[in-house]
Design an enzyme around this catalytic site. Sequence first.
Site, short mmCIF file in Angstrom:
data_model
loop_
_atom_site.label_atom_id
_atom_site.label_comp_id
_atom_site.label_asym_id
_atom_site.label_seq_id
_atom_site.Cartn_x
_atom_site.Cartn_y
_atom_site.Cartn_z
N ASP A 107 -13.55 14.57 -4.27
CA ASP A 107 -13.62 15.81 -5.06
C ASP A 107 -14.91 15.76 -5.88
O ASP A 107 -15.73 14.88 -5.70
CB ASP A 107 -12.37 15.91 -5.97
CG ASP A 107 -11.96 17.34 -6.23
OD1 ASP A 107 -12.84 18.16 -6.56
OD2 ASP A 107 -10.75 17.65 -6.13
N ASP A 164 -3.51 4.25 -1.92
CA ASP A 164 -4.46 4.71 -0.90
C ASP A 164 -4.39 6.23 -0.76
O ASP A 164 -3.81 6.76 0.18
CB ASP A 164 -4.12 4.01 0.43
CG ASP A 164 -5.07 4.37 1.56
OD1 ASP A 164 -6.22 4.76 1.28
OD2 ASP A 164 -4.65 4.25 2.73
N ARG A 199 3.18 -0.14 10.83
CA ARG A 199 4.27 0.00 11.79
C ARG A 199 4.74 -1.27 12.49
O ARG A 199 5.95 -1.41 12.70
CB ARG A 199 3.92 1.10 12.79
CG ARG A 199 4.06 2.48 12.16
CD ARG A 199 3.36 3.54 12.95
NE ARG A 199 1.92 3.35 12.96
CZ ARG A 199 1.08 4.09 13.66
NH1 ARG A 199 1.54 5.05 14.42
NH2 ARG A 199 -0.22 3.88 13.58
N LYS A 214 -7.29 8.12 -1.14
CA LYS A 214 -8.61 8.52 -0.64
C LYS A 214 -9.16 9.75 -1.36
O LYS A 214 -9.40 10.81 -0.77
CB LYS A 214 -8.54 8.80 0.87
CG LYS A 214 -8.07 7.60 1.69
CD LYS A 214 -8.06 7.91 3.17
CE LYS A 214 -7.73 6.72 4.04
NZ LYS A 214 -6.33 6.28 3.97
N THR A 241 -11.49 6.59 11.20
CA THR A 241 -11.44 6.11 12.59
C THR A 241 -11.12 7.25 13.57
O THR A 241 -11.31 7.10 14.77
CB THR A 241 -10.40 4.98 12.74
OG1 THR A 241 -9.26 5.30 11.95
CG2 THR A 241 -10.97 3.66 12.29
N LYS A 270 0.83 -1.20 0.00
CA LYS A 270 0.00 0.00 0.00
C LYS A 270 0.86 1.26 0.00
O LYS A 270 1.74 1.44 0.83
CB LYS A 270 -0.90 0.01 1.24
CG LYS A 270 -1.82 1.22 1.33
CD LYS A 270 -2.83 1.07 2.44
CE LYS A 270 -2.42 1.71 3.74
NZ LYS A 270 -2.42 3.17 3.75
O1 C5P Z 1 1.10 1.62 10.99
P1 C5P Z 1 -0.30 1.09 10.96
O2 C5P Z 1 -0.37 -0.42 10.98
O3 C5P Z 1 -1.17 1.74 11.99
O4 C5P Z 1 -0.83 1.54 9.53
C1 C5P Z 1 -2.18 1.47 9.16
C2 C5P Z 1 -2.36 2.01 7.77
O5 C5P Z 1 -3.74 2.03 7.46
C3 C5P Z 1 -1.86 3.44 7.58
O6 C5P Z 1 -1.32 3.54 6.29
C4 C5P Z 1 -3.11 4.30 7.69
O7 C5P Z 1 -3.05 5.45 6.91
C5 C5P Z 1 -4.18 3.35 7.18
N1 C5P Z 1 -5.52 3.59 7.72
C6 C5P Z 1 -5.84 3.57 9.08
N2 C5P Z 1 -7.11 3.79 9.50
C7 C5P Z 1 -8.06 4.04 8.63
C8 C5P Z 1 -7.78 4.07 7.27
C9 C5P Z 1 -6.49 3.83 6.85
O8 C5P Z 1 -5.00 3.33 9.91
N3 C5P Z 1 -9.29 4.23 9.06
#
Ligand code: C5P
Length: 229
Positions: free
Chosen positions: A65, A60, A207, A62, A115, A33
């Site tokens: 527009d 991703d 992460r 998002k 979220t 991603k």
């Molecule tokens: O580092 P981590 O595992 O938290 O990454 C989650 C990924 O999912 C990030 O790229 C974040 O932008 C994305 N994301 C999220 N919550 C959402 C939508 C996308 O954490 N509601």
Amino acid sequence: MKNNSLILALDVGDLKTAKKFVQNLKDYIDIFKIGSILFTREGPAVIRMIKRLRKKVFLDLKYHDIPNTVGMAVKSARELGIDMLTIHTSGGFEMMQEAVRNKGKMFLFGVTVLTSIDKKILKFQLGVDRDVKKQVVMLAKMAKMAGLDGVVASGNEIEQIRRACGRNFLILVPGVRPLCEAHGDQKRVVAPSDALRRGANFIVVGRPILKASDPVKITESIIKEMRQR
Ligand code: C5P
């Protein structure tokens, strides 16, 4: 030991670091991603790098527009060879339809309620006096009606969306944390096996893998956890 449902969020600062992760993990992960952090810095070069390594790209960004602009952006993404793409469902039905018209074979996912947005923000800042889950399900149903392939959802919303949108609608869950890990700043988290058991088709992990001292080892344990459902 590959797993087609696991997506790595390449939230890193530059192309060189991204390439290192894709090379090291390509035997385990099929979909990578690219979010706004990496794409804003490096642009389509990251997409080409992933494609050269014969892996799938989930862009991703998002999009949100007017319908014409989103439709043209979706067309551009398609021409870059993207496999999966996100748009905001709150851009409206027409915007989603225009995106669908331009998506070709790409899988198009809708973001429902971020979220970071809770009931209070929904009511007092966005003027929507409705429970978060109800709003999520309403937007997911609208996304399905417009022809999107699925939605991005938090672990808490999987079952309701599955019930409302049926078996074939795809659900992608970010913020997944392996059982053996600390939770970082993600508040509503689920474990890999839990997300799949509840009905998720894809999980996104960033992460826990990116920051691990041994990314291959943690990826292997996540895949093992995914098989334990
Ligand atoms: O580092 P981590 O595992 O938290 O990454 C989650 C990924 O999912 C990030 O790229 C974040 O932008 C994305 N994301 C999220 N919550 C959402 C939508 C996308 O954490 N509601």
